[in-house]
Design a protein around this motif. Sequence first.
Motif, PDB file in Angstrom:
ATOM      1  N   ASP A  74       0.794  18.424  11.427  1.00  0.00           N
ATOM      2  CA  ASP A  74       1.155  17.185  12.120  1.00  0.00           C
ATOM      3  C   ASP A  74      -0.094  16.417  12.561  1.00  0.00           C
ATOM      4  OD1 ASP A  74       4.062  17.312  12.130  1.00  0.00           O
ATOM      5  OD2 ASP A  74       3.812  19.061  13.423  1.00  0.00           O
ATOM      6  N   ARG A  86       6.617  12.431   7.386  1.00  0.00           N
ATOM      7  CA  ARG A  86       7.848  13.108   7.797  1.00  0.00           C
ATOM      8  C   ARG A  86       8.956  12.096   8.101  1.00  0.00           C
ATOM      9  NH1 ARG A  86       6.718  18.493   8.678  1.00  0.00           N
ATOM     10  NH2 ARG A  86       4.788  19.062   9.721  1.00  0.00           N
ATOM     11  N   ASP A 123       8.596  18.194   4.851  1.00  0.00           N
ATOM     12  CA  ASP A 123       7.242  17.779   4.464  1.00  0.00           C
ATOM     13  C   ASP A 123       7.337  16.867   3.250  1.00  0.00           C
ATOM     14  OD1 ASP A 123       6.328  19.464   6.402  1.00  0.00           O
ATOM     15  OD2 ASP A 123       5.478  20.951   5.037  1.00  0.00           O
TER      16      ASP A 123
END
Lengths: 296, 313
Positions: free
Chosen positions: B106, B197, B221
């Motif tokens: 992330d 995402r 993903d």
Amino acid sequence: MKAIKTVTRRDFLKGTAGLFLTSTGLSAIPPKASAHAQTKVIVIRNADVVGPNSEIKHSLLQNMINEAVRILTDKNEAQAAWQSLFSKTDIVGIKTNVWHYLPTPKELEIAIQQKLVDLGIPATNIAIDDRGVLDNPIFKKASALINVRPVRTHHWSGVGSCLKNYIMFVRNPSAYHNEGCSDLGKIWTYPVVKGKTRLNILCALTPQFYGRGAHFFDRRYVWPYRGLIVGTDPVAVDTVGSELLRKKRIAHFGDDRALDVLPVHISVADKKYRLGVSDLSKIEIIKVGWRDEVLL
Amino acid sequence: MGFIFRILKATTLCITLLTCLAISNIAFSKEGVLMKTKASWLSEVKGWSPIGDPLLYNPKTIFQYMDGAAELYLAFNIRELTTIRFEKPDKPSIIVEMYEMASSEDAYGVFAFEQQDPDAAIGQGSEFGGGLLRFWKGRTFVTIFGEEPGQDIEAAILILGRRIADTIPETGNPPRILRYLPDTALSFSKKDAWFLRSHIHLNQRFFIARANILMLAPDVDAVLARYEIENGRVHSLLVCYPSSDKAKTALASFKNAYMPDAGTFSSVKTENGKWTSIDRTNNFVIVVFDAPDEFFAQSLIRATKDILIKEGL
């Protein structure tokens, strides 16, 4: 599986949905729904209005705004032009923008204010404000508004536009940030502003054509265009301003580098709220003055 | 009397609730990323000193700090944001923002989504330009920017960035999915790639559809790659779902919404005369957009599948 009804890239390729519309789902509205058939926007520039140290030449700027209003209103004299938009009895709020990295220049505020005083409007009936407009006594009883702000990219609305500049006329600005601030036009339907705006001015003396992030001001993407974009139709003025920034991105990067957010609010203000014209082909852009790298 | 009592009771309850919300959401927490890094970087740098207490925001309160801009961080699973301002008399301020994300993937995703400037060799990936330093390390993404440009302030920003990076003990890996896209093996080369995402951010890089027809989500993903070819660009999207069933559903959703005219086929010639193809392998879906012909699109999908097979996926 049942198909999801949505606007896709293919609708855009077919030409049935403009890129802005694809993000708003409003492509079903026919082009004829636009508020006006033709609208006029003045792009006026002067090579000397911004000096080498970013100083603004007040007298040149005053001439520019006067000439823009004169051409916009088809009058022979500036005084008559301003008189066609404002009367002595008007109470006028000048909605400015104070974002400290790139505010509406004081010189431009003063030039506008001076012209109103020249018309015979008492100085006590004129106010310049941004974040305090809802509590400003002049704005509360204003019969006319002038909307003036710099044109720049904006993290939440794609473009910091005339339409966006009225977000301070609501108590809960963050409620208008959804989907790229697409519903900013709604604010223009509220009584505090509805039908009052006589003049919309995008200050393009030193616009910002690209940026990233919520708070970040990047001088690399600010350039001395030395212009003003002036009209009575806020949507048309914003459409021209947005196009100017897009053309500059293409000139600078070689392609139209994506903004954080597409400026969907401009076309929504046209198609949904009928506030003006967002179709460039229906806007008469009158270019006045300095022509180097005019882009439009 | 009863009516007044009820109003008073309701008012008291509202005030109590609002106070609790304010305290729990906005107040500085000692459990924040700041403490995890021991905050040893919170000291003077070239004359700039930290001002006041750092402010801490969670996924619910981050909108109070940056409003609509928070969507990017929420899409990449932000856990916490710490901000603090550094000031020096008669000089512009420096603002530090530290984002603690759920994973290093992330943190990388937030960093890479808007990456454009030269590397500053800080953390695990960085860039510095126009007075803005951005870097990621482990699960942390950091931005440091000066309110005005200048040699002094930019030097201070870089020193501060190195200090912060040094206090982040953990490192992490960028998303593995980035490795599954073919690069230079074929007659084209990958120009750019973005880890994603959210369909909103996918649309910012390459508009596909207003609705989330590929069912992107915080636990999905995806990587969008841009390939430069002789006469234009081809985009390839590789999506990894939590299960094969979800991948099947997403593929069907995409075909129904985007290429209903393809019927049982997996390729379609779109309105610009180019080709879109889609395929699935296990929990992966691969879509190629704007290929010059069907063979090209299928070749790119095949090359991607070959990599997935080699990786044992």
